[in-house]
Motif scaffolding. Structure first.
Motif, short mmCIF file in Angstrom:
data_model
loop_
_atom_site.label_atom_id
_atom_site.label_comp_id
_atom_site.label_asym_id
_atom_site.label_seq_id
_atom_site.Cartn_x
_atom_site.Cartn_y
_atom_site.Cartn_z
N SER A 241 0.95 -1.30 0.07
CA SER A 241 -0.04 0.02 -0.03
C SER A 241 0.80 1.31 0.04
CB SER A 241 -0.87 -0.06 1.26
OG SER A 241 -1.95 -1.04 1.17
N LEU A 242 1.92 1.16 0.61
CA LEU A 242 2.85 2.35 0.74
C LEU A 242 3.56 2.60 -0.92
CD1 LEU A 242 4.78 1.86 3.99
CD2 LEU A 242 3.09 3.71 3.55
N SER A 243 3.79 1.75 -1.34
CA SER A 243 4.31 1.92 -2.77
C SER A 243 3.20 2.46 -3.67
CB SER A 243 4.98 0.23 -3.30
OG SER A 243 6.03 0.04 -2.64
N VAL A 244 1.96 1.89 -3.58
CA VAL A 244 0.87 2.41 -4.38
C VAL A 244 0.68 3.93 -4.04
CG1 VAL A 244 -1.70 2.42 -4.66
CG2 VAL A 244 -0.26 0.19 -4.39
N ALA A 245 0.71 4.25 -2.87
CA ALA A 245 0.57 5.69 -2.35
C ALA A 245 1.53 6.53 -3.31
CB ALA A 245 0.61 5.80 -0.68
N LEU A 246 2.70 6.16 -3.06
CA LEU A 246 3.90 6.99 -3.46
C LEU A 246 3.91 7.17 -4.93
CD1 LEU A 246 6.92 5.67 -1.34
CD2 LEU A 246 5.62 7.73 -0.93
N HIS A 247 2.82 6.40 -5.82
CA HIS A 247 2.81 6.45 -7.01
C HIS A 247 1.49 7.29 -7.38
CE1 HIS A 247 5.54 3.02 -7.45
NE2 HIS A 247 5.55 3.41 -8.63
N SER A 248 0.81 7.83 -6.36
CA SER A 248 -0.41 8.36 -6.54
C SER A 248 -0.87 9.78 -7.19
CB SER A 248 -1.22 8.35 -5.17
OG SER A 248 -1.46 7.18 -4.74
N ARG A 249 0.34 10.44 -7.34
CA ARG A 249 0.33 11.85 -7.65
C ARG A 249 1.09 12.04 -9.11
NH1 ARG A 249 0.72 16.08 -2.80
NH2 ARG A 249 -1.51 15.80 -1.91
N ASN A 250 0.77 12.78 -9.85
CA ASN A 250 1.56 13.23 -11.01
C ASN A 250 2.84 13.84 -10.91
OD1 ASN A 250 -0.59 12.52 -12.71
ND2 ASN A 250 -1.34 14.25 -12.71
N GLN A 251 3.00 14.48 -9.54
CA GLN A 251 4.20 15.08 -9.20
C GLN A 251 5.11 14.19 -8.75
OE1 GLN A 251 2.28 17.11 -5.82
NE2 GLN A 251 4.30 16.88 -5.14
N ARG A 252 6.28 14.14 -9.07
CA ARG A 252 7.42 12.98 -8.59
C ARG A 252 7.70 13.17 -7.08
NH1 ARG A 252 13.09 12.97 -8.87
NH2 ARG A 252 13.82 10.97 -9.21
N MET A 253 7.74 12.06 -6.63
CA MET A 253 8.07 11.85 -5.13
C MET A 253 9.63 11.54 -4.97
SD MET A 253 5.33 11.91 -3.14
CE MET A 253 3.61 11.67 -2.98
N GLY A 254 10.38 12.31 -4.07
CA GLY A 254 11.66 11.89 -3.79
C GLY A 254 11.59 10.55 -2.72
N VAL A 255 11.81 9.53 -3.23
CA VAL A 255 11.81 8.18 -2.63
C VAL A 255 13.25 7.61 -2.54
CG1 VAL A 255 10.73 5.93 -2.42
CG2 VAL A 255 9.09 7.65 -3.27
N TYR A 256 13.69 7.27 -1.22
CA TYR A 256 15.04 6.84 -0.99
C TYR A 256 15.08 5.57 -0.23
CZ TYR A 256 16.62 11.33 -2.74
OH TYR A 256 16.68 12.27 -3.39
N TRP A 257 15.94 4.71 -0.34
CA TRP A 257 16.27 3.62 0.78
C TRP A 257 17.48 3.89 1.30
CZ3 TRP A 257 16.00 -1.71 -2.35
CH2 TRP A 257 14.41 -1.91 -2.89
#
Length: 259
Positions: free
Chosen positions: A222-238
């Protein structure tokens, strides 16, 4: 100075791990305000039923995160053991996808954990704090862990950082090094590893809240789905560093799924 809100999610009704976390002064957790979400709800703040619409929504969500799941399987070296179609199949997906990807009914345990993450996120959104750290009770904190993460948010702007990792998914490329302590790999596929420990910005917390309010998949997907939920680019890091360990993944803590 940017501020950090802290939430601890107790995934089991009676968690000895929670006691261990709170009694370990070396982590500097007690130097900060935090909330613990441990109560098992008698009812959930969302309606969930496993029906045809839920199954359709699962496949729709799966198409969104499909590439990130493929990438994670490759990182684990299991691409050959679990061969996946090159792209998400548009027709007859049920016949081409492995069993572990197919729609399933969320258990009461799944729903309980999701509800606690959701409550933590929603409580954060009504504050003026800049970032939210969520940790599940199987996290193992290193000395000075919270102080180090507080330093991290001062040095870097991001939307989501997966901290504890798990299941063998390690950082392979260091795109950013901070304070000689933090090594971050940017995930353009917006993939999560687990929900063991992560930091959210207010921007990403808003979309996570929307996704978790109407659950379809387990918390990590669900977290991965949420981070794709907007047209704007999310800054996602490991994050790669000796700050936290996912206890369930390394066998030091019994997972709530095994309880």
């Amino acid at each position: 100075m940017k501020t950090l809100s802290i939430a601890i999610v107790s995934c089991s009704k009676f968690s000895s791990r929670l006691v261990n976390i709170l009694s370990n002064n070396d982590t500097t957790l007690m130097d900060y305000d935090f909330k613990v979400y441990s109560r098992e709800p008698t009812s959930f703040s969302f309606n969930y039923s496993y029906d045809e619409l839920t199954r359709e929504r699962w496949l729709s969500c799966l198409s969104i995160i499909y590439q990130s799941l493929k990438d994670n399987m490759q990182l684990l070296g299991q691409s050959d053991s679990f061969p996946l179609p090159e792209i998400f199949p548009d027709s007859q997906p049920m016949e081409q996808l492995p069993q572990w990807m197919l729609p399933r009914c969320l258990t009461l345990g799944d729903l309980s954990v999701i509800s606690k993450h959701l409550r933590a996120v929603n409580d954060f959104l009504i504050t003026s704090e800049d970032y939210l750290l969520i940790m599940e009770d199987d996290v193992i904190l290193a000395p000075q862990a919270i102080s180090q993460l507080n330093r991290l948010i001062q040095e870097h702007i991001f939307d989501f950082i997966d901290i504890a990792g798990g299941d063998g998914l390690k950082v392979h490329e260091h795109h950013l090094s901070l304070l000689d302590t933090f090594y971050l790999e940017e995930k353009t596929n917006c993939a999560t590893r687990t929900a063991c420990a992560y930091i959210l910005s207010r921007n990403s917390a808003s979309v996570v809240s929307t996704t978790l309010s109407s659950p379809v998949m387990p918390i990590d997907w669900s977290l991965s789905v949420a981070l794709h939920s907007r047209n704007q680019r999310m800054g996602v890091y490991w994050l790669d560093g000796d700050i936290m360990v996912h206890g369930s993944s390394v066998g030091l803590v019994k997972s709530w799924r095994q309880s």
